[in-house]
Scaffold this motif. Sequence first.
Motif, PDB file in Angstrom:
ATOM      1  N   GLU A  73       2.994  -4.898   4.631  1.00 46.59           N
ATOM      2  CA  GLU A  73       2.240  -3.842   5.307  1.00 46.59           C
ATOM      3  C   GLU A  73       2.424  -2.473   4.637  1.00 46.59           C
ATOM      4  N   TYR A  74       3.497  -2.325   3.856  1.00 46.11           N
ATOM      5  CA  TYR A  74       3.717  -1.063   3.147  1.00 46.11           C
ATOM      6  C   TYR A  74       2.635  -0.809   2.094  1.00 46.11           C
ATOM      7  N   LEU A  75       1.987  -1.873   1.634  1.00 42.76           N
ATOM      8  CA  LEU A  75       0.917  -1.699   0.643  1.00 42.76           C
ATOM      9  C   LEU A  75      -0.297  -0.991   1.224  1.00 42.76           C
ATOM     10  N   GLN A  76      -0.384  -0.948   2.539  1.00 40.29           N
ATOM     11  CA  GLN A  76      -1.494  -0.252   3.185  1.00 40.29           C
ATOM     12  C   GLN A  76      -1.343   1.262   3.085  1.00 40.29           C
ATOM     13  N   ASP A  77      -0.101   1.729   2.997  1.00 37.52           N
ATOM     14  CA  ASP A  77       0.154   3.171   3.039  1.00 37.52           C
ATOM     15  C   ASP A  77       0.722   3.749   1.751  1.00 37.52           C
ATOM     16  N   TYR A  78       1.233   2.905   0.868  1.00 34.00           N
ATOM     17  CA  TYR A  78       1.876   3.399  -0.342  1.00 34.00           C
ATOM     18  C   TYR A  78       1.298   2.704  -1.567  1.00 34.00           C
ATOM     19  N   ASP A  79       1.363   3.373  -2.692  1.00 33.88           N
ATOM     20  CA  ASP A  79       0.714   2.880  -3.909  1.00 33.88           C
ATOM     21  C   ASP A  79       1.588   1.852  -4.629  1.00 33.88           C
ATOM     22  N   LEU A  80       2.003   0.855  -3.876  1.00 37.09           N
ATOM     23  CA  LEU A  80       2.784  -0.248  -4.429  1.00 37.09           C
ATOM     24  C   LEU A  80       1.852  -1.255  -5.084  1.00 37.09           C
ATOM     25  N   ASP A  81       2.394  -2.041  -6.019  1.00 37.14           N
ATOM     26  CA  ASP A  81       1.562  -2.967  -6.789  1.00 37.14           C
ATOM     27  C   ASP A  81       1.598  -4.396  -6.276  1.00 37.14           C
ATOM     28  N   GLY A  82       2.542  -4.711  -5.393  1.00 35.10           N
ATOM     29  CA  GLY A  82       2.592  -6.088  -4.936  1.00 35.10           C
ATOM     30  C   GLY A  82       3.724  -6.352  -3.966  1.00 35.10           C
ATOM     31  N   VAL A  83       3.841  -7.628  -3.598  1.00 37.63           N
ATOM     32  CA  VAL A  83       4.831  -8.076  -2.622  1.00 37.63           C
ATOM     33  C   VAL A  83       5.569  -9.287  -3.167  1.00 37.63           C
ATOM     34  N   HIS A  84       6.882  -9.275  -2.976  1.00 38.31           N
ATOM     35  CA  HIS A  84       7.656 -10.482  -3.260  1.00 38.31           C
ATOM     36  C   HIS A  84       8.076 -11.078  -1.926  1.00 38.31           C
ATOM     37  N   PHE A  85       7.610 -12.293  -1.655  1.00 36.96           N
ATOM     38  CA  PHE A  85       7.910 -12.978  -0.399  1.00 36.96           C
ATOM     39  C   PHE A  85       9.134 -13.876  -0.569  1.00 36.96           C
TER      40      PHE A  85
END
Length: 212
Positions: A73-85
């Motif tokens: 959900e942080y990708l909605q607000d910050y310019d992050l490139d991806g998620v590691h699950f």
Amino acid sequence: MKKKIQKGLYIIVDPAMDDFKILQQLYQIHTEQLAAVQIWDNPNAKISIRLIEEIVQLFKNTSTPILINNRWEYLQDYDLDGVHFDNLPTQIEEIAFQINKDFIKGITLTNNLEDLPRIEKMKFDYLSFCSLFPSTTSQSCELVAFDTLRHCKKKTKIPIFLSGGITPENLQQLHSLNFEGIAIVSGIMNAAQPQKELKNYQQQLKNITYAT
């Protein structure tokens, strides 16, 4: 345009460390060629929003993708490139809809490869196996059998990263495996000279046989 995971060293940031120390260490290596930087969702520490913003800004003009662990959900607000699950998400389509942009997807695997067909169908960008060796930061991971890694490489073309207790000294034990890179936490982030230690890891990687 979405940044891409590259071969080599994948750096994991532990938010339990002091924010200033984290940024100081990353600043010394941010111009180097890195596979990615992941902000770990350490259950014993709170991730500072300012830390996320500072890391994103530091690597903004580089090719290094910045990933968040689990907290998509942080990708909605910050310019992050991806998620590691850490675990396979059950609602990846809904997550993608909520994020509403291209993003890198990675996942941790151990000795159980039964989810590999689903992971391929979900078009994950990379796999990370944990843990290759005993590690204080990977205590929740079982030790991965080398035969598991060989079997996985035969079954998929998804890039493979290895993590957990890997040092320049024991890298030679991985010479018979086929992989794209290694994930490091304390080996770089706690180093007295992180850039020098990074180059040491990189040199040891060149000295063994791994994926090309």
